[in-house]
Design an enzyme around this catalytic site. Structure first.
Site: not given
Length: 236
Positions: A96, A184, A186
């Site tokens: 990001c 993202h 994660e």
């Protein structure tokens, strides 16, 4: 092997009771995939930088609420540090804001996107010439996104490997050394949902919120496969 996490942002305070910081999300998930790895976190948003890039073997830049095109001292210092990593030939991953700041540091351009917010589950087309080992049977990659800024000009040496109509430069790669994602990998869908709820009354337009919640309800994401690829990329 030691992975340096350049923490450019932190999980919003209201969510920290239930979720780890962004840096910890990576150390937890990557460490679970490869338990032999060591990690060192540097809070670069507080201008805390390593003495030099050789203190770790590979690097990852996290997300952040900051603008990658801003000229705050720590952001300019981070650009310099990214260029040093690149000059030393070390492996570098960006997520990001990390994706955006790496692009800026290496000659690309980042702006606030005129098309508005990208939130919820986003789908990207995987370039034919790039293979993700864990996802070799699909060209549609879906992960959570939460951004208003975008890379609008990529660094000349980097190749686009993920793209969509909304975000043409959603994933950039350079050989086996630099790998960046606008989305993202994660983030879990649970965290993304709570992040949207945190900002839906103050920051995000209602139509963006509705579409984002719909995508979280109906679309699967491939975050675990992508985190495995990121781990392998960092340690290859």
């Amino acid at each position: 092997m030691k992975i340096g996490i350049l923490a450019a942002g932190i999980t919003p305070e209201p969510l920290r009771e239930h979720y780890p910081t962004y840096a910890q999300m990576f150390t937890d998930q990557i460490g679970h995939i490869d338990p032999q790895l060591e990690f060192k976190i540097f809070d670069v948003r507080l201008n805390e930088f390593p003495a030099d890039c050789q203190v770790c073997d590979a690097w990852l830049v996290t997300g952040s609420k900051a603008d990658a095109y801003a000229d705050e001292k720590w952001i300019l210092n981070l650009c310099d540090f990214i260029r040093n990593i690149d000059q030393q030939g070390q492996v570098l991953v960006g997520i990001c804001f990390g994706h955006q700041i790496i692009a800026r540091a290496l000659g690309g351009k980042v702006e606030k996107y005129s098309g508005g917010w990208g939130v919820g589950v986003h789908h990207y087309q995987l370039a034919e010439q790039v293979t993700i080992p864990q996802l070799s049977d699909t060209k549609d990659i879906a992960i959570c996104a939460f951004h208003q800024d975008q890379v609008i000009e990529k660094p000349s040496k980097m190749q686009t490997f993920l793209s969509s109509e909304f975000c043409p430069y959603a994933g950039l790669i350079y050989q086996d050394r630099i790998l960046t994602f606008q989305g993202h990998p994660e983030f879990s869908k649970t965290y993304e949902s709570d992040l949207i709820k945190l900002y839906e009354k103050t920051t995000l337009p209602p139509e963006v919120v509705t579409k984002a919640h719909q995508s979280l309800a109906k679309d699967d994401i491939q975050n675990q496969a992508l985190m495995t690829w990121i781990t392998q990329f960092l340690t290859a």
